[in-house]
Write a protein that holds these residues in place. Structure first.
Motif, mmCIF file in Angstrom:
data_model
loop_
_atom_site.group_PDB
_atom_site.id
_atom_site.type_symbol
_atom_site.label_atom_id
_atom_site.label_comp_id
_atom_site.label_asym_id
_atom_site.label_seq_id
_atom_site.Cartn_x
_atom_site.Cartn_y
_atom_site.Cartn_z
ATOM 1 N N LEU A 1 119.722 12.610 5.436
ATOM 2 C CA LEU A 1 118.674 12.022 4.598
ATOM 3 C C LEU A 1 117.672 11.302 5.501
ATOM 4 C CD1 LEU A 1 117.493 10.963 1.879
ATOM 5 C CD2 LEU A 1 119.183 9.120 2.006
ATOM 6 N N VAL A 2 116.385 11.610 5.299
ATOM 7 C CA VAL A 2 115.321 11.029 6.129
ATOM 8 C C VAL A 2 114.531 10.014 5.298
ATOM 9 C CG1 VAL A 2 113.286 11.554 7.549
ATOM 10 C CG2 VAL A 2 115.171 13.218 7.396
ATOM 11 N N ASN A 3 114.304 8.839 5.859
ATOM 12 C CA ASN A 3 113.546 7.804 5.142
ATOM 13 C C ASN A 3 112.059 8.167 5.028
ATOM 14 O OD1 ASN A 3 113.124 5.273 3.880
ATOM 15 N ND2 ASN A 3 112.342 4.449 5.798
ATOM 16 N N ASP A 4 111.422 7.648 3.993
ATOM 17 C CA ASP A 4 109.960 7.706 3.873
ATOM 18 C C ASP A 4 109.530 6.440 3.146
ATOM 19 O OD1 ASP A 4 109.345 8.171 0.882
ATOM 20 O OD2 ASP A 4 110.865 9.692 1.279
ATOM 21 N N ASP A 5 108.206 6.210 3.088
ATOM 22 C CA ASP A 5 107.712 4.958 2.509
ATOM 23 C C ASP A 5 107.387 5.070 1.017
ATOM 24 O OD1 ASP A 5 107.894 3.701 4.939
ATOM 25 O OD2 ASP A 5 105.801 4.080 5.484
ATOM 26 N N VAL B 1 116.193 8.114 -4.976
ATOM 27 C CA VAL B 1 117.032 8.623 -3.879
ATOM 28 C C VAL B 1 118.503 8.546 -4.293
ATOM 29 C CG1 VAL B 1 117.686 8.362 -1.445
ATOM 30 C CG2 VAL B 1 115.334 7.866 -2.154
ATOM 31 N N ALA C 1 119.612 4.920 5.406
ATOM 32 C CA ALA C 1 118.429 5.708 5.781
ATOM 33 C C ALA C 1 117.181 4.826 5.751
ATOM 34 C CB ALA C 1 118.263 6.898 4.832
ATOM 35 N N HIS C 2 117.083 3.974 4.757
ATOM 36 C CA HIS C 2 115.938 3.071 4.622
ATOM 37 C C HIS C 2 115.812 2.161 5.846
ATOM 38 C CE1 HIS C 2 113.040 0.466 2.590
ATOM 39 N NE2 HIS C 2 113.793 -0.570 2.907
ATOM 40 N N THR D 1 109.204 7.396 -1.657
ATOM 41 C CA THR D 1 110.196 7.740 -2.685
ATOM 42 C C THR D 1 110.896 6.469 -3.162
ATOM 43 O OG1 THR D 1 110.549 9.820 -1.507
ATOM 44 C CG2 THR D 1 112.144 9.257 -3.227
ATOM 45 N N PRO D 2 110.937 6.241 -4.481
ATOM 46 C CA PRO D 2 111.617 5.044 -4.984
ATOM 47 C C PRO D 2 113.111 5.058 -4.640
ATOM 48 C CG PRO D 2 110.261 6.055 -6.706
ATOM 49 C CD PRO D 2 110.309 7.017 -5.566
ATOM 50 N N ARG D 3 113.649 3.907 -4.281
ATOM 51 C CA ARG D 3 115.065 3.804 -3.912
ATOM 52 C C ARG D 3 115.977 4.374 -4.992
ATOM 53 N NH1 ARG D 3 116.349 -1.932 -1.100
ATOM 54 N NH2 ARG D 3 114.608 -2.010 0.340
ATOM 55 N N MET E 1 121.560 5.476 0.944
ATOM 56 C CA MET E 1 120.115 5.276 0.794
ATOM 57 C C MET E 1 119.646 4.098 1.649
ATOM 58 S SD MET E 1 117.762 3.161 -0.712
ATOM 59 C CE MET E 1 118.702 2.264 -1.948
ATOM 60 N N LEU F 1 110.451 13.029 -0.319
ATOM 61 C CA LEU F 1 111.875 12.927 0.030
ATOM 62 C C LEU F 1 112.316 14.158 0.829
ATOM 63 C CD1 LEU F 1 114.569 11.365 -0.428
ATOM 64 C CD2 LEU F 1 114.866 12.733 -2.515
HETATM 65 N N1 TYC Z 1 111.950 3.642 1.905
HETATM 66 C C1 TYC Z 1 111.892 3.923 0.473
HETATM 67 C C2 TYC Z 1 111.289 2.724 -0.266
HETATM 68 O O1 TYC Z 1 111.225 1.658 0.279
HETATM 69 C C3 TYC Z 1 113.282 4.232 -0.099
HETATM 70 C C4 TYC Z 1 113.911 5.386 0.587
HETATM 71 C C5 TYC Z 1 115.183 5.262 1.167
HETATM 72 C C6 TYC Z 1 113.258 6.611 0.682
HETATM 73 C C7 TYC Z 1 115.770 6.323 1.825
HETATM 74 C C8 TYC Z 1 113.841 7.692 1.319
HETATM 75 O O2 TYC Z 1 115.667 8.575 2.537
HETATM 76 C C9 TYC Z 1 115.090 7.531 1.905
HETATM 77 N N2 TYC Z 1 110.896 2.935 -1.501
#
Ligand code: TYC
Length: 103
Positions: A28-32, A39, A61-62, A34-36, A58, A95
């Motif tokens: 699983l790769v984090n991004d800014d 995920v 990854a966050h 996608t809602p927690r 989650m 995501l």
């Molecule tokens: N970072 C995202 C946020 O703050 C939550 C998130 C966590 C997204 C893990 C992707 O793989 C992920 N909303």
């Protein structure tokens, strides 16, 4: 039963080596964006995790950028990663789940 014949019985046996298929990690790769909670929902639905397990993965990854979700044979890992990534895309989220072979 045939008796052992020194002219025909090889001194060494070649044991057929059956190797286990290499396992592949789903990551699983984090991004800014996608809602927690989304995920967590995808992790529960696609990887049969409890709320607790999914939340931990989650958050990892966050905080760290990536987290290993689980390991499977290559086909299963790729199918699950694609389905989970597509679930995000269907909602317009970036995501991302990737796969890589285990060492
Ligand atoms: N970072 C995202 C946020 O703050 C939550 C998130 C966590 C997204 C893990 C992707 O793989 C992920 N909303």
């Amino acid at each position: 039963m045939p008796t052992s014949n020194p002219t025909t019985t090889p001194k060494t046996r070649t044991k057929p080596k059956i190797e286990r298929p290499r396992l592949h990690k789903v990551i699983l790769v984090n991004d800014d964006f996608t809602p927690r909670e989304f995920v967590v929902t995808v992790l529960k639905g696609e990887f049969r995790m409890s709320e607790d397990q999914a939340h931990r993965v989650m958050i990892t990854a966050h905080q760290r950028g990536v987290c290993v979700v689980a390991v499977f044979t290559r086909d299963v890992a790729e199918t699950k990663a694609t389905r989970a990534t597509d679930a995000g895309r269907a909602k317009g989220y970036p995501l991302l789940f990737t796969t890589e072979p285990e060492e």
